[in-house]
Design a protein around this motif. Structure first.
Motif, PDB file in Angstrom:
ATOM      1  N   SER A   1       0.790  -1.252  -0.078  1.00  0.00           N
ATOM      2  CA  SER A   1       0.003  -0.191  -0.045  1.00  0.00           C
ATOM      3  C   SER A   1       0.741   1.140  -0.011  1.00  0.00           C
ATOM      4  O   SER A   1       1.640   1.463   0.915  1.00  0.00           O
ATOM      5  CB  SER A   1      -0.690   0.093   1.272  1.00  0.00           C
ATOM      6  OG  SER A   1      -1.921  -1.084   1.347  1.00  0.00           O
TER       7      SER A   1
ATOM      8  N   ILE B   1       3.908  -1.223   4.071  1.00  0.00           N
ATOM      9  CA  ILE B   1       3.541   0.081   3.701  1.00  0.00           C
ATOM     10  C   ILE B   1       4.495   0.838   2.985  1.00  0.00           C
ATOM     11  O   ILE B   1       5.530   0.869   3.461  1.00  0.00           O
ATOM     12  CB  ILE B   1       2.965   0.646   4.821  1.00  0.00           C
ATOM     13  CG1 ILE B   1       1.745  -0.235   5.498  1.00  0.00           C
ATOM     14  CG2 ILE B   1       2.330   2.167   4.766  1.00  0.00           C
ATOM     15  CD1 ILE B   1       0.760  -0.349   4.844  1.00  0.00           C
TER      16      ILE B   1
ATOM     17  N   LEU C   1      -3.689   4.780   6.922  1.00  0.00           N
ATOM     18  CA  LEU C   1      -3.442   3.202   7.123  1.00  0.00           C
ATOM     19  C   LEU C   1      -4.536   2.553   7.550  1.00  0.00           C
ATOM     20  O   LEU C   1      -4.693   1.370   7.219  1.00  0.00           O
ATOM     21  CB  LEU C   1      -2.528   3.288   8.474  1.00  0.00           C
ATOM     22  CG  LEU C   1      -2.013   2.086   9.030  1.00  0.00           C
ATOM     23  CD1 LEU C   1      -1.037   1.515   8.029  1.00  0.00           C
ATOM     24  CD2 LEU C   1      -1.186   2.522  10.379  1.00  0.00           C
TER      25      LEU C   1
ATOM     26  N   ARG D   1       7.142  -2.374   7.457  1.00  0.00           N
ATOM     27  CA  ARG D   1       6.271  -3.557   7.739  1.00  0.00           C
ATOM     28  C   ARG D   1       4.764  -3.209   8.279  1.00  0.00           C
ATOM     29  O   ARG D   1       5.010  -2.248   9.518  1.00  0.00           O
ATOM     30  CB  ARG D   1       6.931  -4.867   8.625  1.00  0.00           C
ATOM     31  CG  ARG D   1       8.291  -5.140   8.002  1.00  0.00           C
ATOM     32  CD  ARG D   1       8.907  -6.559   8.733  1.00  0.00           C
ATOM     33  NE  ARG D   1       9.894  -6.704   8.077  1.00  0.00           N
ATOM     34  CZ  ARG D   1      10.050  -7.922   7.410  1.00  0.00           C
ATOM     35  NH1 ARG D   1       8.990  -8.387   6.929  1.00  0.00           N
ATOM     36  NH2 ARG D   1      11.387  -8.017   7.149  1.00  0.00           N
ATOM     37  N   ARG D   2       3.816  -3.839   7.785  1.00  0.00           N
ATOM     38  CA  ARG D   2       2.594  -3.095   8.414  1.00  0.00           C
ATOM     39  C   ARG D   2       2.204  -3.494   9.833  1.00  0.00           C
ATOM     40  O   ARG D   2       1.781  -2.929  10.779  1.00  0.00           O
ATOM     41  CB  ARG D   2       1.185  -3.658   7.645  1.00  0.00           C
ATOM     42  CG  ARG D   2       0.102  -3.170   7.899  1.00  0.00           C
ATOM     43  CD  ARG D   2      -1.198  -3.852   7.957  1.00  0.00           C
ATOM     44  NE  ARG D   2      -2.341  -3.186   8.303  1.00  0.00           N
ATOM     45  CZ  ARG D   2      -3.129  -2.425   7.301  1.00  0.00           C
ATOM     46  NH1 ARG D   2      -3.035  -2.440   6.111  1.00  0.00           N
ATOM     47  NH2 ARG D   2      -4.097  -1.967   7.919  1.00  0.00           N
ATOM     48  N   ASP D   3       2.845  -4.991  10.365  1.00  0.00           N
ATOM     49  CA  ASP D   3       2.544  -5.396  11.461  1.00  0.00           C
ATOM     50  C   ASP D   3       3.436  -4.681  12.602  1.00  0.00           C
ATOM     51  O   ASP D   3       2.872  -4.394  13.734  1.00  0.00           O
ATOM     52  CB  ASP D   3       2.663  -6.789  11.670  1.00  0.00           C
ATOM     53  CG  ASP D   3       4.290  -7.241  11.142  1.00  0.00           C
ATOM     54  OD1 ASP D   3       4.988  -6.436  10.563  1.00  0.00           O
ATOM     55  OD2 ASP D   3       4.511  -8.509  11.280  1.00  0.00           O
TER      56      ASP D   3
ATOM     57  N   ALA E   1      -5.545   1.182   4.042  1.00  0.00           N
ATOM     58  CA  ALA E   1      -4.405   0.081   3.575  1.00  0.00           C
ATOM     59  C   ALA E   1      -4.704  -1.256   3.443  1.00  0.00           C
ATOM     60  O   ALA E   1      -5.401  -1.795   4.677  1.00  0.00           O
ATOM     61  CB  ALA E   1      -3.139   0.649   3.860  1.00  0.00           C
TER      62      ALA E   1
ATOM     63  N   SER F   1       0.399  -5.605   3.311  1.00  0.00           N
ATOM     64  CA  SER F   1       1.214  -6.223   4.665  1.00  0.00           C
ATOM     65  C   SER F   1       2.672  -5.301   4.666  1.00  0.00           C
ATOM     66  O   SER F   1       3.196  -5.415   5.345  1.00  0.00           O
ATOM     67  CB  SER F   1       1.764  -7.480   4.468  1.00  0.00           C
ATOM     68  OG  SER F   1       2.424  -7.844   3.099  1.00  0.00           O
TER      69      SER F   1
ATOM     70  N   LEU G   1       4.016  -1.451  12.147  1.00  0.00           N
ATOM     71  CA  LEU G   1       3.395  -0.152  12.419  1.00  0.00           C
ATOM     72  C   LEU G   1       2.458  -0.340  13.310  1.00  0.00           C
ATOM     73  O   LEU G   1       2.256   0.746  14.121  1.00  0.00           O
ATOM     74  CB  LEU G   1       3.031   0.431  11.065  1.00  0.00           C
ATOM     75  CG  LEU G   1       3.487   1.511  10.116  1.00  0.00           C
ATOM     76  CD1 LEU G   1       3.014   1.717   8.945  1.00  0.00           C
ATOM     77  CD2 LEU G   1       3.961   2.564  10.909  1.00  0.00           C
ATOM     78  N   GLU G   2       1.671  -1.309  13.267  1.00  0.00           N
ATOM     79  CA  GLU G   2       0.534  -1.538  14.279  1.00  0.00           C
ATOM     80  C   GLU G   2       1.002  -1.720  15.618  1.00  0.00           C
ATOM     81  O   GLU G   2       0.363  -1.214  16.572  1.00  0.00           O
ATOM     82  CB  GLU G   2      -0.218  -2.621  13.634  1.00  0.00           C
ATOM     83  CG  GLU G   2      -1.008  -2.405  12.351  1.00  0.00           C
ATOM     84  CD  GLU G   2      -1.812  -3.581  11.813  1.00  0.00           C
ATOM     85  OE1 GLU G   2      -1.587  -4.815  12.148  1.00  0.00           O
ATOM     86  OE2 GLU G   2      -2.485  -3.557  11.020  1.00  0.00           O
TER      87      GLU G   2
END
Length: 417
Positions: A52, A140, A132, A220-222, A135, A138, A224-225
């Motif tokens: 994304s 970003i 986000l 990495r999206r995870d 999005a 997986s 970021l979360e």
């Protein structure tokens, strides 16, 4: 030795210490460049992750079409990435331009998120957090609205990210798109090559450490979360998110093959406001994390914390003091017994700055020209003094904001056709 001489001696020592550190970073950066130039470029797996790409945009009608077109032309499987433009409370024609692009490319994953004054217009971090939520990837990727990445930029960034599970983010290199517009953009072009590209490479070589530059990167999206997104109070959200990545025992890798071209300020007022925002933002992040300097949790970012504190507090104060003494001594107002000694060191510092900076631009063959040597000399005499004005202005405003409990505001950088 008088009290004035004592302060001047400390200032000279501080300036030289930081100058030597930067020379060491330059040497290490060049070593990284030589090593990197002999490595095989990273390649994507047969089934690349869905990415994304998020583009925060506030009143970016002048540049947004060119940016989106560049993103649509990326050498990455078209069905494996999406573009999300957060049209953040814009009052120009951005919404119409973006809608036209969607109609022109109905088969592409191009999403426009329009915000208004109720949820938008609160700075880049807020816009990214909104994006986000929309999005799907997986991975970003972030690009500023004035960027035109080279077609293979995203492919190199993602391939590098997947090459090591310890990489939480990968950053690329950015170049000055409008470098020939004014003498100011010529300064910025050299600054970008020397104090972004080479300094990043040097820190990568010595400490396996680099800082997300705010554009042309993947994360990495995870991760970021886990972090909780971007800090909405941080004007330099890039430095803040970098520290958060390291705090979770991930690393950030620098991949110079991933190049984007961005527009830089062409006038002094725009440059001044942008750089002031950078200084304010970085100081906020440094002060927020300063307690980690001597803790185990801060071991990965210890160098950056000390380096930033040295640059923004020690170096700036020392330069202001030494310049003031020099001017006052020439005017006959004050007398320093070590003034002649300091002048000799000053000339040596100029040579060290010019030589080390010119070495950094030799990595770009098109920049190896005599005119850039003159630009570098002028940078020491003029551009560095401009930074002193920024630092002094920041100090005054920081005190005012703390006394009156004011929140620093996001400044939108002006764009040019």
């Amino acid at each position: 030795m008088t009290i004035l001489d004592g302060f001047l001696f400390i200032a000279i020592f501080a300036i030289w210490a930081i100058l030597i550190v930067n020379v060491i970073l330059t040497i290490a950066g060049y070593a990284y460049y030589l090593k990197w130039s002999r490595t095989t470029p990273p390649t994507l797996p047969s089934a690349p992750p869905f990415v994304s790409i998020m583009v925060p945009a506030h009143n970016e009608g002048i540049v947004i079409v060119k940016t989106v077109q560049a993103l649509l032309a990326l050498d990455y499987p078209a069905d494996r990435y999406e573009i999300i433009v957060i049209n953040d409370n814009s009052s120009d024609n951005s919404a119409d331009l973006l809608k036209a692009l969607q109609q022109l490319h109905p088969d592409r994953n191009l999403t426009v998120v329009n915000t208004d004054k109720t949820n938008g217009g609160k700075g880049k971090s807020n816009a990214l957090n909104i994006g986000l939520q929309h999005a799907r990837g997986s991975v970003i990727s972030i690009y500023d609205a004035d960027n035109t990445p080279e077609h293979d930029a995203l492919r190199y960034l993602v391939a590098e990210l997947l090459s090591d599970d310890h990489y939480g983010a990968v950053i690329g290199k950015f170049r000055t798109r409008n470098k020939n517009a004014t003498i100011l953009t010529r300064f910025i072009n050299v600054e970008t090559l020397s104090f972004q590209w080479m300094a990043q490479a040097g820190r990568q070589q010595l400490f396996k450490l680099c800082t997300i530059p705010g554009t042309n990167y993947v994360i990495r999206r995870d991760l970021l979360e886990q972090i909780g997104g971007w800090d909405v109070k941080a004007l330099s959200e890039d430095t803040e998110i970098s520290f958060q990545v390291y705090a979770r025992n991930y690393r950030i890798k620098f991949q110079p093959l991933a190049v984007t071209w961005e527009q830089e300020p062409q006038t002094l007022d725009v440059w001044f406001h942008q750089r002031t925002r950078w200084v304010k933002g970085n100081i906020y992040v440094v002060l927020k994390n300063a307690h980690k300097i001597f803790t185990k949790a801060g071991r990965h970012i210890r160098f950056d914390l000390i380096y930033f504190m040295s640059i923004y507090f020690l170096l700036m104060t020392s330069l202001i003091l030494s310049d003031s003494v020099f001017v006052l001594s020439v005017a006959g107002v004050v007398h320093s017994d070590i003034n002649g000694f300091s002048n000799g060191l000053w000339l040596t510092a100029v040579l060290a700055f010019v030589i080390s900076t010119f070495v950094t631009i030799t990595t770009e063959k098109s920049e190896m020209k005599f005119s850039n040597l003159l630009v570098i000399i002028a940078m020491y005499l003029i551009y560095s003094q401009m930074w002193l004005v920024v630092a002094a202005y920041w100090m005054v405003n920081y005190v005012r904001e703390q006394v009156f409990h004011q929140q620093a505001k996001w400044y939108k950088t002006k764009r040019y056709k």
